[in-house]
Scaffold this active site. Structure first.
Site, mmCIF file in Angstrom:
data_model
loop_
_atom_site.group_PDB
_atom_site.id
_atom_site.type_symbol
_atom_site.label_atom_id
_atom_site.label_comp_id
_atom_site.label_asym_id
_atom_site.label_seq_id
_atom_site.Cartn_x
_atom_site.Cartn_y
_atom_site.Cartn_z
ATOM 1 N N GLU A 1 -8.959 2.578 -4.929
ATOM 2 C CA GLU A 1 -8.126 3.769 -4.687
ATOM 3 C C GLU A 1 -7.669 4.417 -5.986
ATOM 4 O OE1 GLU A 1 -8.298 4.821 -1.759
ATOM 5 O OE2 GLU A 1 -9.140 2.937 -1.060
ATOM 6 N N ALA B 1 -8.764 0.706 5.237
ATOM 7 C CA ALA B 1 -8.065 -0.229 4.368
ATOM 8 C C ALA B 1 -7.054 0.553 3.540
ATOM 9 C CB ALA B 1 -9.058 -0.953 3.475
HETATM 10 ZN ZN LIG Z 1 -13.034 5.414 -1.191
#
Ligand SMILES: [Zn+2]
Length: 1008
Positions: free
Chosen positions: A425, A388
Site C-alpha cells: 500500500e 486486504a
Molecule cells: Zn494494490
C-alpha cells in the site's frame, strides 16, 4: 489495492492450489468483532429514527414523484409514439420536463451515442473537472448521508449535455453557472436525468457550453450508507458490550459515483476540498489533514479538510468513526497515524505497522528519489473491508487482519503477510496515487509494481529474509505460471469497455504476472538503470496519468543513456499482449561440438485444450526471451551469459563442454518462462543435486523442482524425473527448495489420494522427509519479533517439514500434535508455538475425538486475537467426522457465527480435507444460488470458491458432474468455470496418460 494472499498457510495441509490457499484473496475478510457477538439480520436495515430533515425531504420527493408520475402517465402515450424505449431507462428517478424532452428525443436518432452521449460506455470527454468542493453530512443514526458538490469544469468541446457518473444517489437539485455568472441557475437547465445503464447522471442545457470556458455545476443529493462493502458503507464492532458503528469509503475501481456525482474515470484528475459534518462524538478522516473544525451548538461538528493535489476520484476517501490512534512523525515532518478500535490501540496491536510505515516512507523516498506528496498519512484499521487493503492517498484503509498484530500469538507468516500488505500500500502512494494508470486495462501496471515491491520493500525491512531472490519464486512466479499455463488464461493487458468489466481485470494474472514481468525487466536492465527509469517516469508523470508505453519509453531512454539499445516496448508487448509464457528447450547438439539448439514454444498443461480452441490453435505464440545460461560440472559453475531468443529455434555456440558438463538456463529464475533440457542434461543436474546441491543456487534449485514437476504434469517429461529429483531433499538445508517441492507434492497428493496405490506414493514422500524432520525437530517456544529476522529461514523450513510429515502421515508428527493439544486442554494454557499452531490444531482435530472439535469451537468464540481466530476456524474443517463438517458448513452459511468473508474459506478448507471433499462439492452445488448472490459481485471471491471446490475432481464422472452443473447453474462466473473445467480435464487426462507410468517407477524404485 492488496487482496488477501495467504501464502500456503491454509490448513488441511494442502496449501497449494491454483488460485487459492496460497493466494491472496480479498473482498472482505472478516467482520470478526461485529458479527460473532450479536446476531445480525442479513438484509439491510432501513428504518430506525429518520432525521427530521430527511423526513421533510422524503415527503417532498414523494409528493413530487406522485405529481410527476401522473403527468408522465398522461404524456406517455404521445411520448412513446416518437421515442420508443428512451424514457423508460433515461427518466429513472428524475424530474423531467416533458414538454421540452419531447423535442430533444424526437429530433434525433435514439440510440446514437453521438447524439445522446450518455449512451456511450465511457464519459464523452467534452468536459473536464478542475476542482470539486464536496460537503457531506453523515447521519450514522439512520445510515444516510446528504451531500452537495460544486464542480469547476472546463469545456473542451462545445456541448449541451453535462454527463457525469452517479449511482444510487437521489439528486435533489442541479444548477449550472456560467463563467462570469455567479447568479445561481443563471444557465437554464432543460432537464436532468439518470441513465442507470451506464451509471450516469445527465444535465441537459438549453444552450451549449462553449469550448475553452469554465463552468460551475452544483448538485445536491442524498443516499444510504449501505451495509455493503462499496461506495460509502458502514460496518461495526463491539466495545465493552456496545455495538459501535463506523462508516468508510471504498471507491476503487468505480464506486466514488455511489458517494457523489463525479467524473469517475481515472483520467479525470482534479483537486478536491472536502468537508464532513457529523455528530461530534465521532471523528472524521480524509485524504488531507483537517484545516478547520467548526462545532455547532447542536453537538455537530464540521471538519474542513485541506485541498488535495490533482488526483483521481477512486483514490478519494473519508471515514467517520470513534476510533483512537497512535502517531509517529518522520524526519521530513510527515505525520503518520494508525487509527483502530480503542482496545486494539490500547493493546499496542497497531505499533508494528506504524513503525514499519515510518521506515518504508523513507525507503521509497530514497528508492524513487521522489518525496512523499502529502503532509500526512493515516492508516485506518477497519473490521470489514472488501480487500486486504486500499491505498487511498493519505488515508490507506486496511482490514484489521492485515494491519493489527499481537506478537505473542502471531506466526511468522502472519507477520510476513501483514508486512507485505503494508509495503504494497505504501508503494501505491507513488505508483497509483501520484502517477495513475490512464485506464483500467493497465491496472496490472500499478498492481504488478506494488506486488513486486512487496518483496523489494520487505527485503529492506528484513534483509535476511531474501524475499525478492527467494520467496518471490514460490509465491509469485510458480503460482502464476500455474494459472497462465492454462488455455483459458488471458493477456495481462485486457481491453475494458465499461464499468462492469473492470472487476475482471483485478485478477492474479494482473498482480502476479505483472510482478514477474517487472522483475524480469529489472534484472535485464540492472538495478541502477531500472531505478533511473522509474525516477524519470514518476517525475515526468506526477499528478497525472500514464500508460504502459510511457513506462517502456522511459526504460528505453534509461537504457540508451547506458549505451544499451534495447527497444523495451517491442520486447514487453510480446509479454503483455499475448497470454501465457514459453517453455525454452535447450538441447546439446550431438553432431557439432559446443553447439546448442534452443527452441521456444507456448507452454500449456493440456495441449488438447488448445486444439479444441481454434482461436488459440491458430495463434503462433512467440516471445523475445532474455535467456540467461550457465554451464557447470561437479565442482564449479560458470558465470551467466545472456542470449536473446526471439526465433522458434536457434543454434548457439557456447564455451567448452564435455560429457559431464551440464547446462542451466534462467539463472535464479529471473525470467518468466520454464526451461526444459535433453534427458542426459536432466540426469547430470539430478546427480549434481544429489552430490553437492550448493553448486546450484537456492533459487535455481527451487526453480528446477517447479519446472520439473510442471513439465512432467504437462507431459513434456517422463513422470519419474520429478520423483528422482526429490531424492536429493534429505541433502537440502534451505527452505525455498523444500517449499517448491511441497507445493508440487500437495498437488500430486490431491490427484492420487483416492488411488489404490496411494500408500506407495505417500511412503515415498515420507522417506524423503524423515531425516530432515528428525534433524530439525519441533520448535520449543514462541518466536518473538526480535528474533524473527534471524530465525525466519530455519523456522519456516522447520514448519514446512513438519507440515509435510504430519500431512503425509508421519506417526511421530501425529503423536506430537496430539500431545500438544492434550496438554493445552488439560492445563488450559496454550503453549503451542504460534508458527505451528495451524498444523497442530488441524492434526489434533482430524485424529482426536469430538471433544477436541468442541474445544476448538469454544476457543474460536472466545479468542480475541485476530490471527488466532482464523486459525481456529480453519482447524475445525479438518475433522473426519462428516456430521461435524456438515454442521460447520451450515452454521457458517446460515448463521452469523462465521463472518461473511470467512464462509468461503470454510467451504474451501472442508473441500481440501479428503473426508470433506464430496461434502464441500455437493454443498457448493446445493447452495450455489445463495453463494452467487452473496459473493458474485466480489472480486476474486467466486473464482476462489469455484477453484477450491473443484480442483481435486479428477474422474470422468466428476468432470461430467461439473459440466452438468455449469449447464444448470444459470450462467455467471463464466471465466472461473471455464478454468475449473480445464483443470479437471487436465487431471483426468493425467490419470489416463501418466498414472500408470508414475506408479510403475515408484514400484520399482530402489528408494521404495
Ligand atoms: Zn494494490
Amino acid at each position: 489495492m492488496a487482496v488477501d494472499n495467504k501464502r500456503g498457510k491454509g490448513l488441511s495441509f494442502t496449501p497449494m492450489g491454483i488460485e487459492d490457499a496460497s493466494m491472496r484473496n480479498g473482498r472482505g475478510l472478516s467482520d470478526q468483532w461485529a458479527d460473532t457477538v450479536v446476531v445480525r439480520p442479513r438484509t439491510t436495515e432501513r428504518h430506525i429514527t429518520v432525521h427530521k430533515r430527511l423526513v421533510l425531504g422524503f415527503a417532498i420527493s414523494i409528493l413530487t414523484l406522485i405529481v410527476v408520475t401522473i403527468i408522465a402517465v398522461l404524456l406517455s402515450v404521445r411520448f412513446e409514439g416518437c421515442t420508443g424505449d428512451a424514457s423508460s431507462r433515461a427518466a429513472n428517478g428524475t424530474v423531467p420536463k416533458f414538454n421540452h424532452s419531447r423535442d430533444i428525443l424526437s429530433n434525433h436518432r435514439e440510440d446514437d451515442p453521438a447524439v445522446q452521449p450518455w449512451r456511450q460506455l465511457r464519459l464523452p470527454g467534452s468536459l473536464r473537472p478542475l476542482h470539486y468542493d464536496l460537503k457531506i453530512t453523515v447521519f450514522l443514526d439512520n445510515f444516510t448521508f446528504s451531500g452537495e458538490v460544486s464542480m469547476e469544469l472546463e469545456c473542451l468541446n462545445a456541448t449541451k449535455f453535462i454527463v457525469l457518473h452517479a449511482d444510487k444517489l437521489e439528486v435533489a437539485k442541479a444548477l449550472v453557472y456560467g463563467e462570469h455568472n455567479k447568479k445561481p441557475g443563471a444557465m437554464k437547465v432543460h432537464r436532468h436525468f439518470r441513465y442507470a445503464a451506464n451509471q450516469v447522471f445527465v444535465i441537459a442545457l438549453h444552450r451549449e457550453l462553449k469550448s475553452q470556458r469554465t463552468y460551475k455545476v452544483n448538485i445536491t443529493f442524498e443516499a444510504q450508507i449501505e451495509n455493503e462493502l462499496l461506495g460509502f458503507f458502514r460496518s461495526s464492532y463491539t466495545l465493552h458490550g456496545d455495538r459501535r458503528y463506523l462508516a468508510v469509503t471504498q471507491f476503487s475501481p468505480t464506486h466514488a459515483r455511489k458517494a457523489f456525482p463525479c467524473f469517475d474515470e481515472p483520467i479525470y484528475k482534479a483537486t478536491f476540498k472536502i468537508s464532513l459534518k457529523h455528530e461530534s462524538t465521532y471523528l472524521s478522516l480524509s485524504n488531507m489533514p483537517v484545516e478547520a473544525s467548526v462545532l455547532d451548538e447542536d453537538g455537530w461538528v464540521t471538519n474542513h479538510f485541506s485541498r488535495t493535489p490533482r488526483m483521481s476520484t477512486y483514490y478519494l476517501a473519508w471515514a467517520v468513526c470513534n476510533f483512537t490512534f497512535k502517531e509517529t512523525i518522520t524526519d521530513n515532518g510527515i505525520t503518520i497515524r494508525l487509527y483502530a478500535r480503542p482496545n486494539a490501540i490500547q493493546r499496542g496491536s497497531g505499533d508494528y505497522a506504524l513503525h514499519i510505515t515510518k521506515r518504508l516512507l523513507r525507503f521509497y523516498e530514497d528508492y524513487f528519489k521522489v518525496k512523499y506528496s502529502l503532509p500526512k498519512l493515516d492508516l485506518l484499521a477497519v473490521p470489514k473491508h472488501p480487500y486486504a487493503a486500499m491505498e487511498n492517498w493519505g488515508l490507506s484503509v486496511f482490514v484489521e487482519q492485515k494491519i493489527l498484530l499481537d506478537p505473542e500469538v502471531s506466526s511468522i507468516s502472519y507477520l510476513m503477510e501483514l508486512t507485505m500488505v503494508v509495503v504494497h500500500e505504501i508503494c501505491h502512494q507513488w505508483f497509483g496515487d501520484l502517477v495513475t494508470p490512464v485506464w483500467w486495462e493497465d491496472v496490472w501496471l500499478k498492481e504488478g509494481f506494488a506486488h513486486f515491491f512487496e518483496y523489494v520493500g520487505t527485503d529492506f525491512l528484513f534483509p535476511e529474509w531474501n524475499m525478492e531472490k527467494q520467496r518471490f519464486l514460490t509465491d509469485v512466479l510458480h503460482e502464476v505460471m500455474l494459472l497462465d499455463g492454462l488455455a483459458s488464461s488471458h493477456p495481462i493487458s485486457q481491453e475494458v469497455y465499461q464499468a462492469t468489466d473492470i472487476d475482471r481485470v483485478f485478477d492474479w494474472i494482473a498482480y502476479k504476472k505483472g510482478a514477474a514481468l517487472i522483475r524480469m525487466l529489472a534484472n535485464v536492465m540492472g538495478q541502477s538503470v531500472f531505478q533511473m527509469g522509474l525516477n524519470d517516469f514518476l517525475t515526468t508523470h506526477m499528478y497525472g496519468n500514464a500508460g504502459r508505453d510511457d513506462l517502456w519509453n522511459k526504460f528505453s531512454e534509461a537504457m540508451q543513456k547506458e549505451g544499451k539499445d534495447i527497444n523495451i516496448k517491442e520486447v514487453m508487448d510480446r509479454w503483455t499482449l499475448q497470454m501465457g509464457y514459453p517453455v525454452v528447450t535447450i538441447i546439446k547438439n550431438e553432431s557439432m561440438d559446443n553447439c546448442i539448439t534452443i527452441t521456444q514454444e507456448h507452454f500449456i498443461y493440456d495441449i488438447d485444450a488448445k486444439i479444441r480452441n481454434p482461436e488459440l490453435h491458430n495463434i503462433s505464440f512467440q516471445w523475445q526471451i532474455p535467456l540467461t545460461l550457465a554451464i557447470g560440472n561437479s565442482s564449479h559453475i560458470s558465470s551467466e551469459s545472456i542470449i536473446w531468443v526471439s526465433n522458434r529455434s536457434e543454434s548457439h555456440k557456447i564455451s567448452l563442454m564435455d560429457e559431464d558438463t551440464w547446462l542451466l538456463g534462467n539463472i535464479n529464475q529471473t525470467g518468466y518462462f520454464r526451461v526444459n533440457y535433453d534427458l542426459q542434461n536432466w540426469r547430470l543436474l539430478i546427480e549434481q543435486l544429489l552430490r553437492e546441491p550448493e553448486i546450484i543456487s537456492v533459487g535455481n534449485r527451487a526453480g528446477l523442482i517447479d519446472d520439473v514437476f510442471n513439465l512432467a504434469r504437462a507431459g513434456y517429461l517422463p513422470q519419474n524425473i520429478p520423483l528422482e529429483i526429490i531424492c536429493y531433499l534429505p541433502q537440502e538445508k534451505e527452505f525455498l527448495p523444500w517449499h517448491a517441492a511441497s507445493r508440487s507434492l500437495y498437488h500430486l497428493d490431491k490427484l492420487l489420494d483416492r488411488t489404490e496405490e496411494y500408500n506407495i506414493f505417500s511412503d515415498y514422500v515420507l522417506r524423503q522427509v524423515a531425516s530432515m524432520y528428525h534433524r530439525l525437530g519441533w520448535p520449543t517456544n514462541a518466536v518473538n519479533g526480535s528474533i524473527v529476522q534471524a530465525a525466519y529461514q530455519t523456522e519456516e523450513l522447520r514448519r514446512e517439514v513438519i507440515m509435510l510429515a504430519c500431512s503425509f502421515g508421519n506417526k511421530h508428527c501425529h503423536r506430537q500434535a496430539v500431545s500438544l493439544i492434550s496438554e493445552w486442554i488439560s492445563s488450559n494454557k496454550n503453549r503451542i508455538p504460534p508458527n505451528v499452531r495451524d498444523i497442530v490444531y488441524c492434526t489434533g482435530v482430524s485424529l482426536m475425538d469430538e471433544d477436541v472439535w468442541e474445544f476448538i469451537w469454544m476457543k474460536f468464540h472466545s479468542s480475541i486475537a485476530i490471527s488466532e481466530k482464523k486459525v481456529l476456524l480453519e482447524a475445525l474443517t479438518c475433522s473426519d467426522n462428516t456430521f461435524l463438517l456438515n454442521r460447520l458448513l451450515n452454521l457458517s452459511l446460515s448463521s452469523d457465527l462465521v463472518p461473511d468473508q470467512d464462509v468461503i474459506d470454510v467451504i474451501i478448507h472442508v473441500g481440501r480435507n479428503p473426508h470433506g471433499r464430496h461434502l464441500a462439492w455437493r454443498y457448493f452445488r446445493e447452495k450455489w444460488s445463495i453463494l452467487n448472490a452473496r459473493y458474485g459481485e466480489a472480486l476474486f471471491m467466486n473464482s476462489k470458491l469455484i477453484n477450491g471446490v473443484t480442483e481435486f475432481l479428477n474422474t470422468e464422472a466428476e468432470l461430467n458432474e461439473l459440466k452438468d452443473f455449469i449447464q444448470i447453474s444459470g450462467g455467471g462466473a463464466a471465466a472461473a468455470f471455464a478454468r475449473a473445467v480445464e483443470i479437471v480435464e487436465a487431471n483426468v487426462r493425467w490419470h489416463g496418460l501418466f498414472e500408470e507410468q508414475f506408479f510403475q517407477w515408484l514400484r520399482k524404485s530402489p528408494n521404495s
